[in-house]
Design a protein around this motif. Structure first.
Motif, short mmCIF file in Angstrom:
data_model
loop_
_atom_site.label_atom_id
_atom_site.label_comp_id
_atom_site.label_asym_id
_atom_site.label_seq_id
_atom_site.Cartn_x
_atom_site.Cartn_y
_atom_site.Cartn_z
N THR A 181 0.83 -1.21 0.00
CA THR A 181 0.00 0.00 0.00
C THR A 181 0.86 1.25 0.00
O THR A 181 0.62 2.18 -0.78
N TRP A 182 1.87 1.29 0.86
CA TRP A 182 2.74 2.46 0.95
C TRP A 182 3.45 2.69 -0.39
O TRP A 182 3.50 3.80 -0.89
N HIS A 183 3.99 1.61 -0.96
CA HIS A 183 4.71 1.71 -2.23
C HIS A 183 3.77 2.20 -3.35
O HIS A 183 4.14 3.07 -4.15
N ALA A 184 2.58 1.66 -3.39
CA ALA A 184 1.62 2.05 -4.43
C ALA A 184 1.20 3.50 -4.28
O ALA A 184 1.12 4.25 -5.27
N MET A 185 0.93 3.94 -3.06
CA MET A 185 0.49 5.32 -2.84
C MET A 185 1.60 6.32 -3.17
O MET A 185 1.35 7.38 -3.75
N LEU A 186 2.84 5.99 -2.83
CA LEU A 186 3.96 6.85 -3.20
C LEU A 186 4.10 6.93 -4.72
O LEU A 186 4.38 7.99 -5.28
N GLY A 187 3.92 5.81 -5.39
CA GLY A 187 4.02 5.79 -6.84
C GLY A 187 2.92 6.58 -7.52
O GLY A 187 3.17 7.36 -8.45
N VAL A 188 1.69 6.42 -7.05
CA VAL A 188 0.56 7.17 -7.62
C VAL A 188 0.76 8.67 -7.38
O VAL A 188 0.57 9.49 -8.28
N ARG A 189 1.19 9.02 -6.18
CA ARG A 189 1.44 10.44 -5.86
C ARG A 189 2.53 11.01 -6.76
O ARG A 189 2.40 12.11 -7.29
N ALA A 190 3.60 10.27 -6.96
CA ALA A 190 4.69 10.74 -7.82
C ALA A 190 4.22 10.95 -9.25
O ALA A 190 4.58 11.94 -9.89
N ILE A 191 3.42 10.03 -9.76
CA ILE A 191 2.90 10.17 -11.12
C ILE A 191 2.03 11.41 -11.24
O ILE A 191 2.15 12.20 -12.18
N LEU A 192 1.14 11.62 -10.26
CA LEU A 192 0.27 12.79 -10.31
C LEU A 192 1.05 14.09 -10.15
O LEU A 192 0.73 15.09 -10.79
N LEU A 193 2.08 14.08 -9.31
CA LEU A 193 2.89 15.29 -9.13
C LEU A 193 3.73 15.59 -10.37
O LEU A 193 4.09 16.74 -10.62
N ASP A 194 4.05 14.57 -11.15
CA ASP A 194 4.80 14.79 -12.40
C ASP A 194 3.97 15.54 -13.44
O ASP A 194 4.53 16.06 -14.41
N LEU A 195 2.67 15.61 -13.24
CA LEU A 195 1.82 16.38 -14.15
C LEU A 195 2.00 17.89 -13.95
O LEU A 195 1.50 18.67 -14.75
N GLY A 196 2.67 18.29 -12.86
CA GLY A 196 2.99 19.69 -12.63
C GLY A 196 1.89 20.54 -12.04
O GLY A 196 1.71 21.68 -12.49
N PRO A 197 1.14 20.05 -11.06
CA PRO A 197 0.09 20.89 -10.49
C PRO A 197 0.68 22.05 -9.67
O PRO A 197 1.83 22.00 -9.25
N ARG A 198 -0.14 23.05 -9.45
CA ARG A 198 0.27 24.16 -8.58
C ARG A 198 0.29 23.69 -7.14
O ARG A 198 -0.07 22.55 -6.85
N GLU A 199 0.71 24.55 -6.24
CA GLU A 199 0.87 24.16 -4.82
C GLU A 199 -0.44 23.65 -4.22
O GLU A 199 -0.45 22.67 -3.49
N ARG A 200 -1.55 24.30 -4.52
CA ARG A 200 -2.84 23.86 -3.99
C ARG A 200 -3.19 22.45 -4.50
O ARG A 200 -3.67 21.61 -3.75
N GLY A 201 -2.94 22.21 -5.77
CA GLY A 201 -3.17 20.89 -6.34
C GLY A 201 -2.27 19.83 -5.73
O GLY A 201 -2.68 18.70 -5.51
N ARG A 202 -1.02 20.21 -5.45
CA ARG A 202 -0.08 19.29 -4.81
C ARG A 202 -0.60 18.86 -3.44
O ARG A 202 -0.53 17.69 -3.08
N ARG A 203 -1.11 19.83 -2.69
CA ARG A 203 -1.65 19.50 -1.36
C ARG A 203 -2.87 18.60 -1.47
O ARG A 203 -3.02 17.65 -0.71
N ARG A 204 -3.73 18.89 -2.44
CA ARG A 204 -4.93 18.05 -2.62
C ARG A 204 -4.55 16.63 -3.03
O ARG A 204 -5.16 15.66 -2.58
N ILE A 205 -3.57 16.51 -3.89
CA ILE A 205 -3.10 15.18 -4.30
C ILE A 205 -2.56 14.42 -3.10
O ILE A 205 -2.89 13.26 -2.88
N THR A 206 -1.73 15.09 -2.28
CA THR A 206 -1.16 14.44 -1.11
C THR A 206 -2.24 14.00 -0.14
O THR A 206 -2.23 12.87 0.36
N VAL A 207 -3.21 14.87 0.11
CA VAL A 207 -4.31 14.52 1.03
C VAL A 207 -5.15 13.39 0.46
O VAL A 207 -5.50 12.43 1.16
#
Length: 142
Positions: free
Chosen positions: A94-120
């Motif tokens: 689970t930890w590995h998968a969530m880190l991977g999904v988060r990394a993929i979504l952050l690679d899309l280049g969201p702004r700071e607010r989007g980064r926080r929403r993705i992390t949450v």
């Protein structure tokens, strides 16, 4: 050939971000060094735990095609050692998968607010997954 750097301003060295936050050196958009380190640690743990899980669940079983039925799964999970191993496997995957999904979504280049929403959002999904998995393991073990 010499380069004259005496007349440069700090703004000459900063890349234009066009409204987005500039990537920090070594950060890469995946959560920094801690995210990378946890991805590596959980990846190594998965290499070990998936082998243990597959061997114990499918290769040392007296069942047709190596598939356990409900009764044998309950008997298998009644051992505290096996329960801890399966819980560690659940946590690592689970930890590995969530880190991977988060990394993929952050690679899309969201702004700071989007980064926080993705992390949450990814954190909430991970907690829900772990909660359900823990409940299932406990329900099968008891």
């Amino acid at each position: 050939m010499a380069v004259d750097v005496r007349h440069r301003t700090p703004h000459d060295r900063v890349p234009a971000t066009h409204g987005r936050r500039a990537a920090l050196p070594g950060r890469g958009g995946t959560g920094g060094a801690w995210g990378w380190l946890l991805q590596v640690v959980t990846g190594v743990a998965l290499l070990v735990l998936v082998v243990v899980h597959l061997v114990a669940q499918h290769f040392v079983v007296d069942a047709p095609a190596g598939l356990r039925d409900h009764a044998s799964v309950v008997a298998y999970l009644s051992s505290p050692v096996i329960l801890v191993i399966e819980a560690a496997f659940l946590l690592a995957v689970t930890w590995h998968a969530m880190l991977g999904v988060r990394a993929i979504l952050l690679d899309l280049g969201p702004r700071e607010r989007g980064r926080r929403r993705i992390t949450v959002g990814v954190s909430a999904l991970g907690v829900a997954t772990l909660g359900y998995g823990a409940w299932l393991l406990i329900a099968l073990a008891t």
